[in-house]
Design a protein around this motif. Structure first.
Motif, PDB file in Angstrom:
ATOM      1  N   CYS A  29     -14.668 -51.395  21.248  1.00 41.06           N
ATOM      2  CA  CYS A  29     -14.005 -52.274  22.220  1.00 41.06           C
ATOM      3  C   CYS A  29     -14.351 -51.852  23.657  1.00 41.06           C
ATOM      4  N   CYS A  32     -12.655 -48.634  25.066  1.00 40.10           N
ATOM      5  CA  CYS A  32     -13.227 -47.358  24.599  1.00 40.10           C
ATOM      6  C   CYS A  32     -14.604 -47.131  25.218  1.00 40.10           C
ATOM      7  N   ARG A  49      -6.106 -43.875  21.851  1.00 38.94           N
ATOM      8  CA  ARG A  49      -6.182 -45.316  21.662  1.00 38.94           C
ATOM      9  C   ARG A  49      -5.758 -45.764  20.275  1.00 38.94           C
ATOM     10  N   ASP A  51      -7.145 -47.425  18.029  1.00 36.62           N
ATOM     11  CA  ASP A  51      -7.432 -48.846  17.792  1.00 36.62           C
ATOM     12  C   ASP A  51      -8.556 -49.029  16.779  1.00 36.62           C
ATOM     13  N   CYS A  53     -11.527 -47.611  16.916  1.00 35.86           N
ATOM     14  CA  CYS A  53     -12.814 -47.149  17.440  1.00 35.86           C
ATOM     15  C   CYS A  53     -12.850 -45.627  17.297  1.00 35.86           C
TER      16      CYS A  53
END
Ligand SMILES: [Zn+2]
Length: 184
Positions: A29, A32, A49, A51, A53
């Motif tokens: 993303c 990142c 994060r 997320d 990644c």
């Protein structure tokens, strides 16, 4: 001068710095990507994060700061190039039906930066109808992707891969590109 600054950090108890790493690829993303290579005095300054990644925060010695700053610059360049690649690829996709010539050029520019198979698979699926109605455009797309794919594995970032793995990966991708865009 540089050495003096390092000594200054060291005298004030700063022994280590931290650098953020993600894996720069097609689905990392933008947030990142913007962290990739960043350096901080405290690892907690980086957001956690979570997320999906990949993200790693690695320490290095204060004496290596100049070297790591240089490395950070290359990492930021790579992350920026990835954002530019995405921009070109999605403009090309949007343009394909109306202006195939323009789109082919943009796909080529995008592929010079980097080429990722999952995106080619998605493109073939999204544009299946258009491509089967325009076999010539499809063939030229396939040729552009094949050429850029074979360049890809000569780039420095793939030189660290074991030879056998690189060759296999390259052949596998070639087969897949032929299936998608150059069917017999
Ligand atoms: Zn992310």
């Amino acid at each position: 001068m540089r050495k003096l600054i390092l000594l200054f950090y060291w005298l004030f108890g700063r022994r280590r710095f931290w650098q953020y790493y993600t894996n720069v690829t097609w689905n990392t993303c933008p947030e990142c990507l913007s962290l990739h290579g960043r350096i901080a005095a405290d690892p907690n300054r980086f957001p956690r994060r979570g997320d999906g990644c990949p993200g790693e925060i690695l320490p290095f010695s204060v004496w290596d700061l100049p070297e790591y700053r240089e490395k950070a610059r290359r990492m930021r360049d790579l992350a920026r190039a990835e954002l530019e690649r995405r921009r070109l690829f999605s403009r090309a996709t949007a343009l394909l039906d109306e202006d195939p010539e323009g789109a082919l050029q943009l796909f080529d520019q995008s592929g010079k930066i980097e080429l990722y198979l999952p995106e080619l698979e998605r493109l073939a699926e999204e544009k299946a109808e258009f491509l089967s109605a325009h076999p010539e455009v499809r063939r030229r797309l396939g040729e552009i992707f094949l050429a850029r794919w074979s360049e890809k594995f000569g780039k420095p970032r793939y030189e660290v891969w074991p030879e056998k793995m690189r060759v296999e990966r390259e052949k596998w991708g070639e087969r897949r590109i032929r299936e998608l865009f150059l069917p017999r």
